[in-house]
Design a protein around this motif. Structure first.
Motif, PDB file in Angstrom:
ATOM      1  N   THR A   1       0.839  -1.197   0.000  1.00  0.00           N
ATOM      2  CA  THR A   1       0.000   0.000   0.000  1.00  0.00           C
ATOM      3  C   THR A   1       0.874   1.248   0.000  1.00  0.00           C
ATOM      4  N   THR A   2       1.947   1.218   0.759  1.00  0.00           N
ATOM      5  CA  THR A   2       2.864   2.361   0.824  1.00  0.00           C
ATOM      6  C   THR A   2       3.428   2.689  -0.551  1.00  0.00           C
ATOM      7  N   ASP A   3       3.799   1.657  -1.312  1.00  0.00           N
ATOM      8  CA  ASP A   3       4.305   1.870  -2.672  1.00  0.00           C
ATOM      9  C   ASP A   3       3.256   2.564  -3.534  1.00  0.00           C
TER      10      ASP A   3
ATOM     11  N   SER B   1       2.650   6.354  -2.672  1.00  0.00           N
ATOM     12  CA  SER B   1       3.684   7.248  -3.185  1.00  0.00           C
ATOM     13  C   SER B   1       3.557   7.476  -4.686  1.00  0.00           C
ATOM     14  N   GLU B   2       2.886   6.583  -5.403  1.00  0.00           N
ATOM     15  CA  GLU B   2       2.747   6.689  -6.858  1.00  0.00           C
ATOM     16  C   GLU B   2       1.432   7.312  -7.318  1.00  0.00           C
ATOM     17  N   LEU B   3       0.379   7.164  -6.516  1.00  0.00           N
ATOM     18  CA  LEU B   3      -0.957   7.585  -6.936  1.00  0.00           C
ATOM     19  C   LEU B   3      -1.434   8.790  -6.150  1.00  0.00           C
ATOM     20  N   ASP B   4      -2.316   9.525  -6.741  1.00  0.00           N
ATOM     21  CA  ASP B   4      -2.905  10.688  -6.078  1.00  0.00           C
ATOM     22  C   ASP B   4      -4.182  10.255  -5.339  1.00  0.00           C
ATOM     23  N   LEU B   5      -4.032   9.227  -4.512  1.00  0.00           N
ATOM     24  CA  LEU B   5      -5.132   8.695  -3.714  1.00  0.00           C
ATOM     25  C   LEU B   5      -4.660   8.547  -2.276  1.00  0.00           C
ATOM     26  N   SER B   6      -5.569   8.685  -1.335  1.00  0.00           N
ATOM     27  CA  SER B   6      -5.189   8.542   0.074  1.00  0.00           C
ATOM     28  C   SER B   6      -4.978   7.065   0.420  1.00  0.00           C
ATOM     29  N   GLN B   7      -4.262   6.830   1.499  1.00  0.00           N
ATOM     30  CA  GLN B   7      -4.005   5.459   1.940  1.00  0.00           C
ATOM     31  C   GLN B   7      -5.300   4.709   2.226  1.00  0.00           C
ATOM     32  N   PRO B   8      -6.284   5.308   2.927  1.00  0.00           N
ATOM     33  CA  PRO B   8      -7.533   4.585   3.155  1.00  0.00           C
ATOM     34  C   PRO B   8      -8.272   4.231   1.856  1.00  0.00           C
ATOM     35  N   THR B   9      -8.234   5.121   0.875  1.00  0.00           N
ATOM     36  CA  THR B   9      -8.884   4.846  -0.407  1.00  0.00           C
ATOM     37  C   THR B   9      -8.196   3.697  -1.127  1.00  0.00           C
ATOM     38  N   ILE B  10      -6.873   3.720  -1.150  1.00  0.00           N
ATOM     39  CA  ILE B  10      -6.123   2.641  -1.787  1.00  0.00           C
ATOM     40  C   ILE B  10      -6.383   1.324  -1.067  1.00  0.00           C
ATOM     41  N   SER B  11      -6.386   1.348   0.254  1.00  0.00           N
ATOM     42  CA  SER B  11      -6.656   0.121   1.017  1.00  0.00           C
ATOM     43  C   SER B  11      -8.051  -0.427   0.696  1.00  0.00           C
ATOM     44  N   HIS B  12      -9.021   0.464   0.567  1.00  0.00           N
ATOM     45  CA  HIS B  12     -10.387   0.049   0.214  1.00  0.00           C
ATOM     46  C   HIS B  12     -10.398  -0.629  -1.158  1.00  0.00           C
ATOM     47  N   HIS B  13      -9.749  -0.014  -2.133  1.00  0.00           N
ATOM     48  CA  HIS B  13      -9.706  -0.588  -3.484  1.00  0.00           C
ATOM     49  C   HIS B  13      -8.975  -1.936  -3.479  1.00  0.00           C
ATOM     50  N   LEU B  14      -7.871  -2.017  -2.750  1.00  0.00           N
ATOM     51  CA  LEU B  14      -7.132  -3.277  -2.681  1.00  0.00           C
ATOM     52  C   LEU B  14      -7.983  -4.382  -2.064  1.00  0.00           C
ATOM     53  N   LYS B  15      -8.758  -4.043  -1.039  1.00  0.00           N
ATOM     54  CA  LYS B  15      -9.637  -5.025  -0.412  1.00  0.00           C
ATOM     55  C   LYS B  15     -10.675  -5.540  -1.412  1.00  0.00           C
ATOM     56  N   LYS B  16     -11.297  -4.627  -2.151  1.00  0.00           N
ATOM     57  CA  LYS B  16     -12.304  -5.007  -3.149  1.00  0.00           C
ATOM     58  C   LYS B  16     -11.691  -5.875  -4.244  1.00  0.00           C
ATOM     59  N   LEU B  17     -10.510  -5.491  -4.741  1.00  0.00           N
ATOM     60  CA  LEU B  17      -9.840  -6.256  -5.784  1.00  0.00           C
ATOM     61  C   LEU B  17      -9.436  -7.640  -5.289  1.00  0.00           C
TER      62      LEU B  17
END
Length: 116
Positions: free
Chosen positions: A61-63, A66-82
């Motif tokens: 998630t940290t990687d 640093s690459e995307l213009d998304l917050s950590q909670p948003t990325i974590s949510h998307h990763l969970k869904k995927l």
């Protein structure tokens, strides 16, 4: 909306609209429809493209933050869904979780979309 996407050249034949495989069962159609709906989110597609760009190697998630213009909670949510959809696997190592693409499911999705 501009739908002129940079896609590979495709040869069109007289059979271009016939499915390359048999008709989907109701169960399979529902399953694939849910996956395609999940992939209809730009953030999720960007996450998948970033993982693919890295050669499908495990990524944290940290990687991604640093690459995307998304917050950590948003990325974590998307990763969970995927992950729940079976598009990614998640492996915990200490305090970090590593995500990788499941190539087999993407091969199935390509088959569903294949025409001609």
């Amino acid at each position: 909306m501009d739908l002129n996407l940079p896609l590979a050249e495709v040869s069109v034949t007289s059979d271009c609209c016939s499915l390359a495989t048999e008709v989907l069962s109701t169960h399979d159609a529902l399953r694939y429809a849910e996956i395609f709906k999940l992939l209809g989110d730009a953030g999720r597609l960007r996450i998948l493209s970033l993982i693919a760009r890295e050669g499908c190697a495990p990524i944290t998630t940290t990687d991604l933050v640093s690459e995307l213009d998304l917050s950590q909670p948003t990325i974590s949510h998307h990763l969970k869904k995927l992950t729940e959809a079976g598009l990614l696997t998640r492996q915990q190592s200490g305090r970090k979780a590593y995500y990788t693409i499941v190539p087999n499911l993407f091969a199935q999705l390509r088959t569903v979309l294949e025409l001609g």
